[in-house]
Design an enzyme around this catalytic site. Structure first.
Site, PDB file in Angstrom:
ATOM      1  N   TYR A   1      17.924   9.198  27.371  1.00 48.89           N
ATOM      2  CA  TYR A   1      18.043   8.635  26.018  1.00 48.89           C
ATOM      3  C   TYR A   1      17.277   7.331  25.765  1.00 48.89           C
ATOM      4  O   TYR A   1      16.693   7.168  24.699  1.00 48.89           O
ATOM      5  CB  TYR A   1      19.521   8.429  25.659  1.00 48.89           C
ATOM      6  CG  TYR A   1      20.282   9.717  25.422  1.00 48.89           C
ATOM      7  CD1 TYR A   1      19.666  10.958  25.441  1.00 48.89           C
ATOM      8  CD2 TYR A   1      21.638   9.673  25.163  1.00 48.89           C
ATOM      9  CE1 TYR A   1      20.366  12.123  25.227  1.00 48.89           C
ATOM     10  CE2 TYR A   1      22.361  10.845  24.943  1.00 48.89           C
ATOM     11  CZ  TYR A   1      21.717  12.067  24.977  1.00 48.89           C
ATOM     12  OH  TYR A   1      22.416  13.212  24.751  1.00 48.89           O
TER      13      TYR A   1
ATOM     14  N   GLU B   1      10.095   4.503  13.138  1.00 49.19           N
ATOM     15  CA  GLU B   1       9.422   3.275  12.715  1.00 49.19           C
ATOM     16  C   GLU B   1       8.497   2.762  13.813  1.00 49.19           C
ATOM     17  O   GLU B   1       7.343   2.383  13.561  1.00 49.19           O
ATOM     18  CB  GLU B   1      10.441   2.185  12.368  1.00 49.19           C
ATOM     19  CG  GLU B   1      11.429   2.577  11.293  1.00 49.19           C
ATOM     20  CD  GLU B   1      12.726   3.166  11.867  1.00 49.19           C
ATOM     21  OE1 GLU B   1      12.679   4.008  12.791  1.00 49.19           O
ATOM     22  OE2 GLU B   1      13.800   2.768  11.380  1.00 49.19           O
TER      23      GLU B   1
ATOM     24  N   CYS C   1      16.699   0.058  13.527  1.00 50.32           N
ATOM     25  CA  CYS C   1      17.461  -0.563  14.613  1.00 50.32           C
ATOM     26  C   CYS C   1      16.880  -1.947  14.909  1.00 50.32           C
ATOM     27  O   CYS C   1      15.806  -2.309  14.429  1.00 50.32           O
ATOM     28  CB  CYS C   1      17.429   0.323  15.862  1.00 50.32           C
ATOM     29  SG  CYS C   1      15.869   0.299  16.761  1.00 50.32           S
TER      30      CYS C   1
ATOM     31  N   CYS D   1      13.308  -1.964  16.346  1.00 51.35           N
ATOM     32  CA  CYS D   1      12.263  -1.693  15.346  1.00 51.35           C
ATOM     33  C   CYS D   1      12.063  -2.887  14.423  1.00 51.35           C
ATOM     34  O   CYS D   1      10.938  -3.180  14.017  1.00 51.35           O
ATOM     35  CB  CYS D   1      12.599  -0.442  14.550  1.00 51.35           C
ATOM     36  SG  CYS D   1      12.338   1.085  15.496  1.00 51.35           S
TER      37      CYS D   1
HETATM   38 ZN   LIG Z   1      14.390   1.802  15.976  1.00 55.70          ZN
END
Ligand SMILES: [Zn+2]
Length: 134
Positions: A52, A59, A90, A93
């Site tokens: 993960y 983005e 997030c 980003c």
């Molecule tokens: Zn992100």
């Protein structure tokens, strides 16, 4: 030369990119488009990974694609989530956006009303490249 691209056109590009997301684990499709200072658009979609943490956000994908194409300043990023409510970037980003001078972030769902925010609203009191200038 700075060519303005209409927000609606950016959101269409982002929604189209979202259809190419690789999301076998979450089925949460996000697309983004980064507009560089010359008005060129660079699309990205989220790309998940079985490990993960190796997942790439839409983005980040769009911005790094722009940088790989030679851009050093990104004026605007538009983000569309196909599978949920507004998808706010997030923290990682937001910091990537800060590095490349993003000013405006436009968020939307396919049928939703777009929401335009400044990066300063999304990342107040941020750390940026000027902090490392000698
Ligand atoms: Zn992100």
């Amino acid at each position: 030369m700075n060519r303005a691209v209409a927000p609606e056109a950016l959101l269409e590009l982002a929604a189209d990119a979202a259809t190419r997301a690789y999301v076998p684990y979450s089925s949460f499709r996000v697309g983004a488009v980064a507009v560089d200072d010359d008005g060129n658009t660079h699309c990205g979609a989220n790309i998940e990974n079985a490990a993960y943490p190796a997942t790439i956000c839409a983005e980040a994908n769009a911005i790094t694609t722009a940088v790989a194409a030679g851009a050093r300043r990104i004026a605007t990023v538009a983000v569309v989530c196909l599978d949920g409510d507004l998808c706010t970037p997030c923290g990682n980003c937001r910091q990537i956006m800060r590095e490349f001078g993003v000013e405006t972030v436009i968020l939307s769902t396919p049928e939703g009303e777009p929401l335009a925010m400044t990066l300063n609203e999304l990342l107040p009191m941020s750390f940026g490249p000027e902090a490392l200038d000698a």
